[in-house]
Design a protein around this motif. Structure first.
Motif, PDB file in Angstrom:
ATOM      1  N   ILE A  36      73.849  35.878  14.143  1.00  0.00           N
ATOM      2  CA  ILE A  36      72.536  35.261  13.387  1.00  0.00           C
ATOM      3  C   ILE A  36      72.800  34.017  12.973  1.00  0.00           C
ATOM      4  O   ILE A  36      73.656  33.833  12.106  1.00  0.00           O
ATOM      5  N   ILE A  37      72.134  32.945  13.620  1.00  0.00           N
ATOM      6  CA  ILE A  37      72.377  31.553  13.226  1.00  0.00           C
ATOM      7  C   ILE A  37      71.332  31.420  12.236  1.00  0.00           C
ATOM      8  O   ILE A  37      71.580  30.564  11.197  1.00  0.00           O
ATOM      9  N   GLN A  38      69.840  31.598  12.605  1.00  0.00           N
ATOM     10  CA  GLN A  38      68.945  31.493  11.568  1.00  0.00           C
ATOM     11  C   GLN A  38      68.109  32.646  11.574  1.00  0.00           C
ATOM     12  O   GLN A  38      67.909  33.463  12.451  1.00  0.00           O
ATOM     13  N   LEU A  39      67.566  32.989  10.322  1.00  0.00           N
ATOM     14  CA  LEU A  39      66.843  34.365  10.094  1.00  0.00           C
ATOM     15  C   LEU A  39      65.335  33.870   9.356  1.00  0.00           C
ATOM     16  O   LEU A  39      65.527  33.306   8.156  1.00  0.00           O
ATOM     17  N   ASP A  40      64.295  34.061   9.997  1.00  0.00           N
ATOM     18  CA  ASP A  40      62.945  33.685   9.277  1.00  0.00           C
ATOM     19  C   ASP A  40      62.173  35.270   9.105  1.00  0.00           C
ATOM     20  O   ASP A  40      62.126  35.934  10.300  1.00  0.00           O
ATOM     21  N   ARG A  41      61.865  35.444   7.910  1.00  0.00           N
ATOM     22  CA  ARG A  41      61.074  36.709   7.665  1.00  0.00           C
ATOM     23  C   ARG A  41      59.641  36.780   7.774  1.00  0.00           C
ATOM     24  O   ARG A  41      59.347  35.518   7.379  1.00  0.00           O
ATOM     25  N   ASP A  60      59.776  43.778   6.380  1.00  0.00           N
ATOM     26  CA  ASP A  60      61.170  44.059   6.994  1.00  0.00           C
ATOM     27  C   ASP A  60      61.157  43.523   8.359  1.00  0.00           C
ATOM     28  O   ASP A  60      62.177  43.415   9.213  1.00  0.00           O
ATOM     29  N   MET A  61      60.166  42.739   8.895  1.00  0.00           N
ATOM     30  CA  MET A  61      60.145  42.269  10.180  1.00  0.00           C
ATOM     31  C   MET A  61      60.666  40.718  10.144  1.00  0.00           C
ATOM     32  O   MET A  61      60.475  39.992   9.279  1.00  0.00           O
ATOM     33  N   TRP A  62      61.294  40.287  11.092  1.00  0.00           N
ATOM     34  CA  TRP A  62      61.901  39.294  11.475  1.00  0.00           C
ATOM     35  C   TRP A  62      62.294  38.646  12.618  1.00  0.00           C
ATOM     36  O   TRP A  62      62.040  39.389  13.581  1.00  0.00           O
ATOM     37  N   ILE A  63      62.214  37.191  12.618  1.00  0.00           N
ATOM     38  CA  ILE A  63      62.839  36.552  13.935  1.00  0.00           C
ATOM     39  C   ILE A  63      63.964  36.069  13.797  1.00  0.00           C
ATOM     40  O   ILE A  63      64.117  35.031  12.665  1.00  0.00           O
ATOM     41  N   ALA A  64      65.024  35.857  14.793  1.00  0.00           N
ATOM     42  CA  ALA A  64      66.345  35.382  14.433  1.00  0.00           C
ATOM     43  C   ALA A  64      66.404  34.490  15.794  1.00  0.00           C
ATOM     44  O   ALA A  64      66.248  34.820  16.712  1.00  0.00           O
ATOM     45  N   THR A  65      67.501  33.416  15.314  1.00  0.00           N
ATOM     46  CA  THR A  65      68.246  32.526  16.457  1.00  0.00           C
ATOM     47  C   THR A  65      69.371  33.182  16.345  1.00  0.00           C
ATOM     48  O   THR A  65      69.944  33.318  15.479  1.00  0.00           O
TER      49      THR A  65
END
Length: 111
Positions: free
Chosen positions: A82-87, A93-98
């Protein structure tokens, strides 16, 4: 084997830390495992315009930048960092990650 024993065994298996090849990479980081056919833990994985990166959206507590993700269930398992994580705000508890894919030459094995 009873259902409870199987459930406990699977629960313990998914909490295991990686063994040797990734040990140095994962110092202080957690591994999170996802299965393509797991209907209780759905996720979306898509390639980013930059061909070396991916985007993943799902729901799971306890995920942080720098952690590792293994996706298996179809063919050879794929591992990512995981490089970047946005919640998201809702649900929390939902997120999008690069994600950056980890080299195929490395092998992840449960301890």
């Amino acid at each position: 084997m009873s259902f409870q024993a199987l459930k406990f065994t699977l629960s313990q298996w998914t909490k295991c830390k990686p063994s040797r090849p990734y040990q140095g990479l994962s110092a202080g980081r957690r591994w999170h495992q996802y299965l393509w056919q797991d209907e209780n833990n759905q996720f979306v994985l898509e390639a980013a315009p930059d061909q070396s990166l991916y985007y993943m959206t799902t729901q799971k507590e306890g995920v942080s930048p720098g952690d590792y993700i293994e996706i298996s269930g179809v063919g050879t398992p794929s591992c990512y960092q995981i490089i970047q994580l946005d919640r998201y705000c809702d649900p929390p508890d939902m997120w999008i990650a690069t994600l950056r894919k980890i080299a195929q030459g490395l092998e992840y094995r449960q301890a």
